[in-house]
Design a protein around this motif. Structure first.
Motif, PDB file in Angstrom:
ATOM      1  N   LYS A   1      45.148  35.606  35.311  1.00  0.00           N
ATOM      2  CA  LYS A   1      44.004  34.757  34.618  1.00  0.00           C
ATOM      3  C   LYS A   1      44.435  34.920  33.236  1.00  0.00           C
ATOM      4  O   LYS A   1      44.056  33.902  32.563  1.00  0.00           O
ATOM      5  CB  LYS A   1      42.878  35.993  34.892  1.00  0.00           C
ATOM      6  CG  LYS A   1      41.599  35.052  34.232  1.00  0.00           C
ATOM      7  CD  LYS A   1      40.235  36.034  34.703  1.00  0.00           C
ATOM      8  CE  LYS A   1      39.123  35.595  33.946  1.00  0.00           C
ATOM      9  NZ  LYS A   1      37.804  36.534  34.185  1.00  0.00           N
TER      10      LYS A   1
ATOM     11  N   LEU B   1      43.567  29.264  37.887  1.00  0.00           N
ATOM     12  CA  LEU B   1      42.669  30.266  37.138  1.00  0.00           C
ATOM     13  C   LEU B   1      41.405  30.542  38.085  1.00  0.00           C
ATOM     14  O   LEU B   1      41.123  31.846  38.229  1.00  0.00           O
ATOM     15  CB  LEU B   1      41.995  29.438  36.130  1.00  0.00           C
ATOM     16  CG  LEU B   1      40.892  30.162  35.262  1.00  0.00           C
ATOM     17  CD1 LEU B   1      41.646  31.517  34.776  1.00  0.00           C
ATOM     18  CD2 LEU B   1      40.476  29.333  33.945  1.00  0.00           C
ATOM     19  N   PRO B   2      40.731  29.766  38.917  1.00  0.00           N
ATOM     20  CA  PRO B   2      39.624  30.297  39.722  1.00  0.00           C
ATOM     21  C   PRO B   2      40.165  31.100  40.883  1.00  0.00           C
ATOM     22  O   PRO B   2      39.391  32.280  41.182  1.00  0.00           O
ATOM     23  CB  PRO B   2      38.949  29.132  40.250  1.00  0.00           C
ATOM     24  CG  PRO B   2      39.974  27.959  40.074  1.00  0.00           C
ATOM     25  CD  PRO B   2      40.730  28.419  38.951  1.00  0.00           C
TER      26      PRO B   2
ATOM     27  N   GLN C   1      41.124  38.853  41.624  1.00  0.00           N
ATOM     28  CA  GLN C   1      41.129  39.727  40.438  1.00  0.00           C
ATOM     29  C   GLN C   1      42.477  40.100  40.118  1.00  0.00           C
ATOM     30  O   GLN C   1      42.897  41.288  40.078  1.00  0.00           O
ATOM     31  CB  GLN C   1      40.446  41.060  41.318  1.00  0.00           C
ATOM     32  CG  GLN C   1      38.852  40.936  41.525  1.00  0.00           C
ATOM     33  CD  GLN C   1      38.386  42.139  42.106  1.00  0.00           C
ATOM     34  OE1 GLN C   1      38.741  43.300  41.741  1.00  0.00           O
ATOM     35  NE2 GLN C   1      37.438  41.790  43.207  1.00  0.00           N
TER      36      GLN C   1
ATOM     37  N   CYS D   1      44.566  31.434  30.842  1.00  0.00           N
ATOM     38  CA  CYS D   1      43.955  31.294  29.630  1.00  0.00           C
ATOM     39  C   CYS D   1      44.781  30.912  28.425  1.00  0.00           C
ATOM     40  O   CYS D   1      44.548  30.201  27.570  1.00  0.00           O
ATOM     41  CB  CYS D   1      42.844  32.428  29.479  1.00  0.00           C
ATOM     42  SG  CYS D   1      41.593  32.785  30.651  1.00  0.00           S
TER      43      CYS D   1
ATOM     44  N   ASN E   1      40.849  34.500  39.222  1.00  0.00           N
ATOM     45  CA  ASN E   1      39.933  35.384  39.213  1.00  0.00           C
ATOM     46  C   ASN E   1      39.160  35.926  40.504  1.00  0.00           C
ATOM     47  O   ASN E   1      38.702  36.895  40.215  1.00  0.00           O
ATOM     48  CB  ASN E   1      38.706  34.357  38.169  1.00  0.00           C
ATOM     49  CG  ASN E   1      37.568  34.743  37.819  1.00  0.00           C
ATOM     50  OD1 ASN E   1      37.776  36.055  37.183  1.00  0.00           O
ATOM     51  ND2 ASN E   1      36.337  34.269  38.087  1.00  0.00           N
TER      52      ASN E   1
ATOM     53  N   GLN F   1      44.248  40.110  37.282  1.00  0.00           N
ATOM     54  CA  GLN F   1      43.791  39.654  35.565  1.00  0.00           C
ATOM     55  C   GLN F   1      44.869  39.236  34.860  1.00  0.00           C
ATOM     56  O   GLN F   1      44.677  38.745  33.893  1.00  0.00           O
ATOM     57  CB  GLN F   1      43.241  40.930  35.110  1.00  0.00           C
ATOM     58  CG  GLN F   1      42.744  41.146  33.807  1.00  0.00           C
ATOM     59  CD  GLN F   1      41.720  40.219  33.535  1.00  0.00           C
ATOM     60  OE1 GLN F   1      40.714  39.947  34.511  1.00  0.00           O
ATOM     61  NE2 GLN F   1      41.398  39.652  32.498  1.00  0.00           N
TER      62      GLN F   1
ATOM     63  N   ASP G   1      36.186  27.920  31.255  1.00  0.00           N
ATOM     64  CA  ASP G   1      36.166  29.290  30.416  1.00  0.00           C
ATOM     65  C   ASP G   1      34.717  29.786  30.701  1.00  0.00           C
ATOM     66  O   ASP G   1      34.745  31.193  31.201  1.00  0.00           O
ATOM     67  CB  ASP G   1      36.425  29.118  28.949  1.00  0.00           C
ATOM     68  CG  ASP G   1      37.742  28.475  28.645  1.00  0.00           C
ATOM     69  OD1 ASP G   1      38.582  28.370  29.389  1.00  0.00           O
ATOM     70  OD2 ASP G   1      37.849  28.075  27.455  1.00  0.00           O
TER      71      ASP G   1
ATOM     72  N   HIS H   1      34.459  30.774  34.555  1.00  0.00           N
ATOM     73  CA  HIS H   1      35.354  32.091  34.993  1.00  0.00           C
ATOM     74  C   HIS H   1      35.517  33.178  34.124  1.00  0.00           C
ATOM     75  O   HIS H   1      36.316  34.028  34.039  1.00  0.00           O
ATOM     76  CB  HIS H   1      36.657  31.665  35.228  1.00  0.00           C
ATOM     77  CG  HIS H   1      36.783  30.397  36.251  1.00  0.00           C
ATOM     78  ND1 HIS H   1      36.313  30.804  37.680  1.00  0.00           N
ATOM     79  CD2 HIS H   1      36.920  28.977  36.342  1.00  0.00           C
ATOM     80  CE1 HIS H   1      36.523  29.474  38.290  1.00  0.00           C
ATOM     81  NE2 HIS H   1      36.881  28.371  37.349  1.00  0.00           N
ATOM     82  N   SER H   2      34.329  33.167  33.146  1.00  0.00           N
ATOM     83  CA  SER H   2      34.101  34.241  32.197  1.00  0.00           C
ATOM     84  C   SER H   2      35.433  34.726  31.280  1.00  0.00           C
ATOM     85  O   SER H   2      35.909  35.766  31.477  1.00  0.00           O
ATOM     86  CB  SER H   2      33.716  35.619  32.917  1.00  0.00           C
ATOM     87  OG  SER H   2      32.591  35.514  33.805  1.00  0.00           O
ATOM     88  N   CYS H   3      36.003  33.491  31.014  1.00  0.00           N
ATOM     89  CA  CYS H   3      37.201  33.660  29.998  1.00  0.00           C
ATOM     90  C   CYS H   3      36.823  33.800  28.633  1.00  0.00           C
ATOM     91  O   CYS H   3      36.906  32.771  27.951  1.00  0.00           O
ATOM     92  CB  CYS H   3      38.225  32.556  30.200  1.00  0.00           C
ATOM     93  SG  CYS H   3      38.892  32.497  31.932  1.00  0.00           S
TER      94      CYS H   3
END
Length: 219
Positions: free
Chosen positions: A128, A116-117, A123, A132, A120, A125, A151, A154-156
């Motif tokens: 990502k 995930l990181p 980029q 999620c 992210n 998406q 979350d 990493h702005s999920c």
């Protein structure tokens, strides 16, 4: 003969033509993947902090990842054949480069926290979102607080909302776990003060009030 439609002069002598468009270019990426594995025509090496190398083609990486597109068009790396990918897990980087070439990736409970990181950062998406979605399917009382923290980091957005709601709805199962005990006093007060928090019994309400008092004054 007066009823025969006149054909405009400009259309009488147009050359015949037939437009063809290939329906799939997947085979091209199969060839590129084979070339990468043979280290043929590769013009970039990605080096992790432990000095492991991953060979690739700049144009392929840039065609899928905005991160690599910026790197190879606007930064000094565009003239380099070696780039050090600091703080990127080797396993995650290998999986993501393979995804760029193949469009396939397997997310598991053992790799999602590094995937995930990395996705992210690069980029990617689509990956990502897959990570999620996987984490959302795994939500349970023993991991929901940890997933919520991931979350947030990493702005999920969607998963952040659903994991927070899960905590509030299953608080009576969550509050005795190791993850709950690792929360700061501010986090506990914020969580237990939420209007959407569901506490099923008077005993739990009393326990909740005690938790708030302890963390407010002695946390």
């Amino acid at each position: 003969m007066h009823n025969i439609q006149q054909i405009p002069e400009s259309k009488r002598y147009e050359p015949a033509k037939y437009d063809y468009k290939k329906s799939s270019y997947a085979w091209i990426f199969d060839v590129l993947q084979s070339l990468r594995k043979d280290e043929t025509f590769c013009d970039i090496k990605l080096e992790t902090d432990d000095k492991q190398l991953i060979f690739a083609h700049k144009v392929v990486l840039a065609s899928v990842s905005s991160y690599f597109h910026e790197m190879f068009t606007h930064f000094v790396e565009k003239n380099h054949d070696l780039v050090v990918m600091h703080q990127l897990d080797l396993t995650a980087l290998k999986l993501l480069v393979n995804f760029i070439y193949s469009g396939e990736i397997r997310v598991t409970e053992n790799n999602v926290e590094v995937l995930l990181p990395a996705a992210n950062l690069l980029q990617l998406q689509e990956v990502k979102e897959v990570c999620c979605g996987f984490l959302q399917s795994q939500l349970c009382p023993t991991n929901c607080i940890g997933i919520n923290a991931i979350d947030d980091l990493h702005s999920c957005t969607t998963l952040l909302t659903s994991s927070k709601l899960y905590i509030l709805l299953h608080f009576s199962e969550v509050d005795g776990g190791d993850e709950f005990l690792s929360l700061s006093s501010d986090q506990v007060v914020k969580l237990t003060s939420n209007d959407e928090l569901i506490v099923p019994s008077e005993e739990k309400i009393g326990k909740l009030k005690l938790i708030i008092i302890i963390f407010k004054y002695w946390g």
